[in-house]
Design a protein around this motif. Structure first.
Motif: not given
Length: 329
Positions: A78-83, A131-132, A142-147, A191-193
């Motif tokens: 997503s260009g962003d995983g989550g927090t 992936d959490r 998700e916390c983050d992604t691989t891109g 992570c994005v948070t």
């Protein structure tokens, strides 16, 4: 990208054809401000639809792409995983502050800019951690992604960090204090948070997250992602929607001017701007913040630009000029 939330804020625009330095692009002016916006700075219009520094170039190690080679990017990219909570090597909101003093008499003296290089080259080695599922205010991601990466294996994470380093140098020479969310020193993430928290803690005057897209062949161009008006949990973008839109418009207009790249032909209706409410890095920010997808790594023509160090320098300059225009008013 999918899983949109919220809608764009309408902005009246007119397209002006720009021919400069032998390159043709679209220069978009804010019709509500026009030449009266300060000094006739180029800006772009909001999409009518709801809608990264390794200098080693293409030989940089590849991160596993989480988006398909064709069609729109998958939700995982997503260009962003989550927090989520930060990785084991950093405290929440720590960040990496530029260790060189900014130019003392630069036009951005006293300004703080948060630069967020998208993803992390080692995220693919820590899939359980990134992936959490975490709370981004409007849902869970998700916390983050691989891109993503080019077909030849040049990773988005390497691209984003390279452009971030170039951007830092330019902004420092303008007098700004630059804070990174990470500088490739972490085992994964952040992570994005934490990416949002770093900018918030720094009281950044502007924040930009650097990415490249992974869409179908033939889908070309850049787009800047703006925060939608969202409120839920820890997310409340009401204070930053307006200034973030202005920041994104300034960056888009200058990116066209400096790089010669056209706005995306597949996202944003030709405006170069897209508004989203499903990205934790925007939802949780309390400072003006945007994402920029500098091009499509899966398109051979865009990939040729993204893997060219000279073009990456232009990309950094275009982003820097947009930030400078925004901060100087």
């Amino acid at each position: 990208m999918s899983g949109r939330a919220g809608g764009p804020t309408p902005l009246i625009v007119a397209l002006v054809a720009l021919v400069a330095a032998g390159l043709v692009g679209w220069l978009l002016w804010d019709a509500s401000g026009g030449a009266a916006d300060g000094a006739g700075h180029p800006v772009a219009a909001t999409s009518a639809a709801a809608k990264a520094a390794s200098p080693s170039g293409p030989s940089a190690p590849s991160a596993a792409a989480s988006r398909p080679a064709s069609g729109r990017p998958s939700p995982a990219r997503s260009g962003d995983g989550g927090t989520a909570s930060p990785g084991p090597s950093a405290g929440a909101g720590a960040g990496v502050t530029d260790d060189e003093a900014p130019r003392a008499d630069g036009p951005l003296k006293g300004k703080v800019v948060l630069v967020d290089p998208g993803h992390n080259i080692r995220n693919s080695e820590h899939t359980a951690e990134i992936d959490r599922s975490v709370d981004i205010g409007t849902g869970r991601k998700e916390c983050d992604t691989t891109g993503t990466s080019t077909d030849a294996g040049y990773a988005e994470a390497a691209f984003s960090l390279d452009v971030a380093h170039r951007l830092r140098t330019i902004l420092r020479n303008q007098g700004a204090k630059v804070v990174f969310t990470h500088d490739g020193e972490r085992p994964y993430g952040p992570c994005v948070t934490e990416r949002a928290a770093i900018g918030n803690k720094a009281h950044a005057d502007a924040a930009v997250s650097i990415h490249a897209d992974g869409s179908a062949v033939g889908n070309r161009g850049f787009h800047v992602i703006l925060p939608a008006l969202v409120k839920g949990g820890a997310a409340d973008t009401a204070p930053i929607v307006g200034p973030s839109k202005e920041l994104g418009a300034r960056i888009a207009g200058n990116f066209v001017r400096v790089t010669g790249s056209a706005p995306s032909n597949y996202i944003g209706g030709g405006t170069g701007l897209d508004t989203r409410g499903d990205l934790g890095g925007l939802n949780l920010s309390t400072v003006p913040k945007v994402f920029i997808e500098c091009g499509n790594m899966r398109d051979p023509q865009d990939a040729g630009l993204l893997t060219d160090p000279a073009w990456r320098e232009k990309a950094a300059q275009g982003i820097a000029d947009g930030i400078t225009d925004f901060l100087r008013g």
